[in-house]
Scaffold this motif. Structure first.
Motif, PDB file in Angstrom:
ATOM      1  N   UNK A 151       3.086   1.578 -24.028  1.00  0.00           N
ATOM      2  CA  UNK A 151       4.309   2.022 -23.373  1.00  0.00           C
ATOM      3  C   UNK A 151       5.475   1.094 -23.712  1.00  0.00           C
ATOM      4  N   UNK A 152       6.620   1.702 -23.997  1.00  0.00           N
ATOM      5  CA  UNK A 152       7.811   0.885 -24.230  1.00  0.00           C
ATOM      6  C   UNK A 152       8.341   0.287 -22.936  1.00  0.00           C
ATOM      7  N   UNK A 153       7.925   0.825 -21.797  1.00  0.00           N
ATOM      8  CA  UNK A 153       8.395   0.314 -20.514  1.00  0.00           C
ATOM      9  C   UNK A 153       7.592  -0.878 -20.019  1.00  0.00           C
ATOM     10  N   UNK A 154       6.572  -1.275 -20.751  1.00  0.00           N
ATOM     11  CA  UNK A 154       5.719  -2.367 -20.286  1.00  0.00           C
ATOM     12  C   UNK A 154       6.528  -3.635 -20.072  1.00  0.00           C
ATOM     13  N   UNK A 155       7.433  -3.939 -21.003  1.00  0.00           N
ATOM     14  CA  UNK A 155       8.212  -5.172 -20.890  1.00  0.00           C
ATOM     15  C   UNK A 155       9.138  -5.164 -19.673  1.00  0.00           C
ATOM     16  N   UNK A 156       9.479  -3.988 -19.159  1.00  0.00           N
ATOM     17  CA  UNK A 156      10.346  -3.908 -17.989  1.00  0.00           C
ATOM     18  C   UNK A 156       9.608  -4.306 -16.715  1.00  0.00           C
ATOM     19  N   UNK A 157       8.287  -4.074 -16.700  1.00  0.00           N
ATOM     20  CA  UNK A 157       7.501  -4.380 -15.517  1.00  0.00           C
ATOM     21  C   UNK A 157       6.878  -5.771 -15.576  1.00  0.00           C
ATOM     22  N   UNK A 158       6.421  -6.164 -16.742  1.00  0.00           N
ATOM     23  CA  UNK A 158       5.694  -7.417 -16.858  1.00  0.00           C
ATOM     24  C   UNK A 158       6.666  -8.584 -17.021  1.00  0.00           C
ATOM     25  N   UNK A 159       7.427  -8.832 -15.984  1.00  0.00           N
ATOM     26  CA  UNK A 159       8.400  -9.913 -15.986  1.00  0.00           C
ATOM     27  C   UNK A 159       7.991 -10.969 -14.964  1.00  0.00           C
ATOM     28  N   UNK A 160       8.742 -12.075 -14.945  1.00  0.00           N
ATOM     29  CA  UNK A 160       8.430 -13.136 -14.005  1.00  0.00           C
ATOM     30  C   UNK A 160       8.558 -12.664 -12.557  1.00  0.00           C
ATOM     31  N   UNK A 161       9.522 -11.794 -12.321  1.00  0.00           N
ATOM     32  CA  UNK A 161       9.728 -11.265 -10.982  1.00  0.00           C
ATOM     33  C   UNK A 161       9.571  -9.749 -11.014  1.00  0.00           C
ATOM     34  N   UNK A 162       8.646  -9.242 -10.239  1.00  0.00           N
ATOM     35  CA  UNK A 162       8.365  -7.807 -10.243  1.00  0.00           C
ATOM     36  C   UNK A 162       9.560  -7.041  -9.696  1.00  0.00           C
ATOM     37  N   UNK A 163       9.918  -5.908 -10.314  1.00  0.00           N
ATOM     38  CA  UNK A 163      11.038  -5.107  -9.791  1.00  0.00           C
ATOM     39  C   UNK A 163      10.699  -4.531  -8.433  1.00  0.00           C
ATOM     40  N   UNK A 164      11.681  -4.421  -7.528  1.00  0.00           N
ATOM     41  CA  UNK A 164      11.390  -3.900  -6.181  1.00  0.00           C
ATOM     42  C   UNK A 164      11.117  -2.402  -6.220  1.00  0.00           C
TER      43      UNK A 164
END
Length: 767
Positions: free
Chosen positions: A486-499
């Motif tokens: 998924x191209x969206x993987x980098x959006x989720x797997x960050x230091x701080x999880x999106x709310x």
């Protein structure tokens, strides 16, 4: 009570009404006729379909595994202009991320998001082009067309269901035959999608000599002949001479269908917000090119501006280089903005109900100012647009193919909510005692990652959790199934999880990536536990606590405020009897209504539905009371943004702390904990979506209760700004007609209220 022109204030509801719409009450004060009438039970909303109503499915495709290229989308009907990267992404989502599937079929669901600006119109074909040819250097994408990152309001999100089949075949080098069918839809109806997949599978794969292209085309054409799916309506459908189970569509509003998405930014974005702001700047009496250009730049970059309209406006802007052409340019822009992209319907305009006040009798309600509130050139364009809107409304009402349905949102006939058909009892059995904690996480918009042993289980759990706090609509980012491609993987797997995010995965690789997430739910089978602890660093806090080494564990970084001493036995006796989960994995849908599992699931869902409604009840009373008191704002606000600018968070918290009604004290440990949860909830996108629904409902109530245009104008106590109400009513009519599912009653009422506007505008422009 001081009368305002020929209006008085109702002594019961404080509503400003015309004198002839009021009576003298028992105390000698004036009471409006609405308050004098006995209470009337709310009637169900009448929805109707139009040419813009999407069919049950958007497309149906066939994916197979190529030894050199991997998953390939071989056939897609009708063809969508998906780029190579978009096709690759949806193809990988159709297959399980890890090989936990034995021989046989499995069905799972996912949300596929794609951006129209990345699509490739040259690939519009049923039989997809070879990926090998598309990856040649000559067809490589230019740097300007690189894939976009992040969530934006121009993305289209489709609910997809896929049936994956694996069959051992020694004649194939890989040793197994793998293929999948996928159904893409605007509607999140998993039960219908799963039945379609099973029927198509039997027709395509189990019937020798079947052609995928012709079969999928025949299936799509037959589905398009089904009646459009309207809310809370029961349908008996047939496909390929086979009857589907009776299906009752869930509760959803026309506004949700217009943007029925699970991305936080997408839910917030209004299709007409920037359009309305630009129109306000253009019709202002002191409109200048500087002010208009500032609003125009914002509108050109919004989702409400189509490609054709953007090109036309850019040409107009380029030609406006001198002050002499500024007025001409602004007039041209307004004409482009208000133009209606549909054929003008012939015939006489239909008659209107009520609202027979002449334009001459309404002129005294407007106070003259130094400059006319409306310019003749602007009036001409606005009246042309209003005429087209009323012709469209007449075409909808007189259409022979009009399909209507009553949406019963309240009362004993209340329908189901989204994803309430999914059965999650068996997979969630180890965590049934933690459902109250999960409910609290959803209420406060906390991020949650779910890992399971297979795709069907994790997708069913993610969708079920998103519906656990119904009737709230999950306004966050919902991705029930992610793969490493998924191209969206980098959006989720960050230091701080999106709310406000729910992510489902099956590959243990994601455990390392989600290590920083505060909340993690792990599900596993008795005999097939994912060794997730092996994927974590040695110094990981979670590994030291062995949170994932033990199967079926939940790791959360929050001190819970909701009471968790409850047991599922208080809701249903099915679990307390000590029944063990079956060894075979179910399909999570189409449960027998009389089965013990089905009854238990419905009791659990009903409990949390009552819990959420009890939590929302004080807020609902406070918001509706304030909105009814601030009645003039309803008519002038048209962007659908809700009531956030009217009722601030501090105001709501202050009124909640002093609320004298029934509060959900029994659900929380202390009163302070309850107010803390309310404070977190007011900051979530789910609250903003729900608040917008309350705003829309009260505004609908106000407009339907108005007896004439005069009464609507008197809702605005400032005579010098009442001309803005005319624009707001036209804008609201445009919004209602443009929706995929039209609120028939509201559309007819708005069309009737707008019948006197054209002549009134002309009188105001020359007064």
């Amino acid at each position: 009570m001081q009368p305002l022109f020929d209006a008085v204030e109702c002594g019961a509801c404080n509503k400003v009404v015309p004198v002839h719409r009021s009576i003298i009450g028992a105390k000698g004060d004036r009471i409006c006729t609405s308050c004098a009438r006995p209470d009337v039970v709310d009637e169900p909303i009448i929805y109707c379909s139009t040419a813009n109503t999407p069919p049950w499915i958007t497309a149906i495709g066939f994916v197979h595994f190529d030894l050199l290229l991997g998953q390939v989308l071989d056939v897609l009907y009708p063809p969508l202009p998906l780029s190579v990267s978009q096709e690759t992404e949806v193809s990988f989502l159709c297959f399980p991320d890890a090989n936990h599937v034995a021989d046989g079929d499995s069905i799972h669901d996912f949300v596929f998001a794609y951006n129209a600006s990345e699509c490739d119109a040259s690939r519009m074909s049923v039989k997809r082009q070879s990926l090998a040819a598309d990856k040649s250097p000559s067809s490589a994408p230019s740097p300007s067309s690189s894939p976009k990152r992040g969530f934006d309001s121009s993305s289209t999100e489709l609910f997809c269901s896929t049936l994956f089949r694996q069959k051992r075949d020694s004649s194939i080098e890989r040793g197994a035959q793998q293929k999948a069918l996928v159904v893409m839809s605007r509607y999140p109806f998993p039960s219908v999608s799963h039945q379609i997949l099973r029927i198509v599978c039997a027709e395509l794969w189990d019937t020798p000599g079947s052609d995928p292209e012709s079969t999928l085309k025949a299936v799509y054409d037959e589905i398009c002949s089904w009646p459009p799916p309207l809310p809370t309506n029961t349908y008996r459908l047939t496909l390929m001479n086979r009857e589907l189970s009776p299906y009752t569509t869930p509760i959803y509003t026309a506004a949700q269908l217009e943007s029925l998405r699970w991305s936080e930014v997408n839910v917030n974005a209004s299709r007409v917000a920037w359009r309305a702001q630009l129109v306000d700047a253009l019709v202002a009496s002191d409109a200048t090119w500087t002010n208009v250009k500032r609003a125009l730049v914002v509108f050109l970059g919004s989702a409400g501006c189509t490609t054709g309209l953007r090109n036309a406006l850019e040409e107009i802007v380029a030609s406006a280089v001198t002050p002499d052409t500024e007025r001409v340019a602004m007039t041209s822009i307004l004409r482009q903005i208000l133009e209606v992209n549909s054929e003008r319907s012939g015939g006489e305009h239909h008659g209107h109900e009520g609202g027979s006040t002449s334009s001459g009798a309404l002129l005294h309600l407007f106070r003259r100012s130094t400059e006319p509130p409306l310019r003749p050139d602007i009036v001409c364009i606005q009246n042309e647009a209003l005429e087209q809107l009323q012709e469209r409304a007449h075409a909808i009402v007189s259409s022979p193919s009009l399909s209507r349905a009553e949406c019963n949102v309240n009362g004993p006939r209340r329908g189901k909510h989204l994803f309430h058909e999914l059965e999650f009892h068996h997979a969630m059995r180890p965590h049934l005692l933690k459902l109250w904690k999960l409910w609290e996480l959803l209420i406060i918009g906390a991020p949650l990652a779910v890992i399971s042993f297979d795709a069907p289980t994790v997708t069913a759990i993610c969708f079920s959790l998103a519906s656990l706090f119904a009737p709230l609509h999950f306004g966050g980012v919902l991705r029930p199934y992610l793969t490493i491609n998924n191209r969206e993987v980098d959006l989720f797997m960050t230091e701080q999880a999106p709310p406000s995010t729910i992510v489902g995965v099956t590959n243990p690789f994601f455990v390392r990536k989600c290590m920083k997430w505060p909340h993690f739910l792990c599900l596993s089978k008795e005999v097939d536990e994912p060794a997730t602890h092996k994927m974590m660093p040695v110094d990981s806090e979670k590994r030291e606590k062995q949170q994932f080494k033990l199967k079926n564990r939940m790791f959360c970084s929050r001190h819970y405020l909701v009471k968790t001493e409850k047991t599922v036995g208080e809701i249903t006796q099915e679990v307390s009897n000590g029944r063990s989960s079956p060894s075979s994995k179910g399909s999570f849908v189409d449960l027998n209504p009389s089965s013990m599992e089905g009854n238990s699931m419905r009791q659990v869902r009903q409990h949390f539905l009552d819990l959420t409604e009890e939590f929302l009840a004080p807020l609902k009373i406070i918001i509706q009371t304030n909105l009814r008191r601030l009645r003039p704002f309803f008519v002038m606000k048209t962007d659908g943004g809700g009531c956030g600018d009217i009722l601030s968070e501090d105001t709501l918290l202050r009124e909640l702390s002093s609320f004298q009604g029934v509060m959900p004290y029994s659900s929380f440990k202390t009163r302070a904990d309850m107010l803390s949860v309310y404070k977190d909830f007011l900051q979530t996108n789910a609250f903003r979506v729900w608040c917008g629904e309350q705003y829309e409902g009260i505004r609908r109530e106000v407009l339907l209760g108005a007896m004439s245009l005069e009464e609507v104008l008197l809702m605005n106590p400032q005579p010098s700004t009442r001309h803005l109400v005319l624009q707001a009513l036209q804008e609201q009519l445009d919004i209602v007609i443009s929706r995929p599912i039209v609120d028939l009653t509201l559309m007819q009422k708005l069309s009737a209220l707008c019948s006197s506007i054209p002549a009134l505008r002309v009188q105001l422009s020359i007064s």
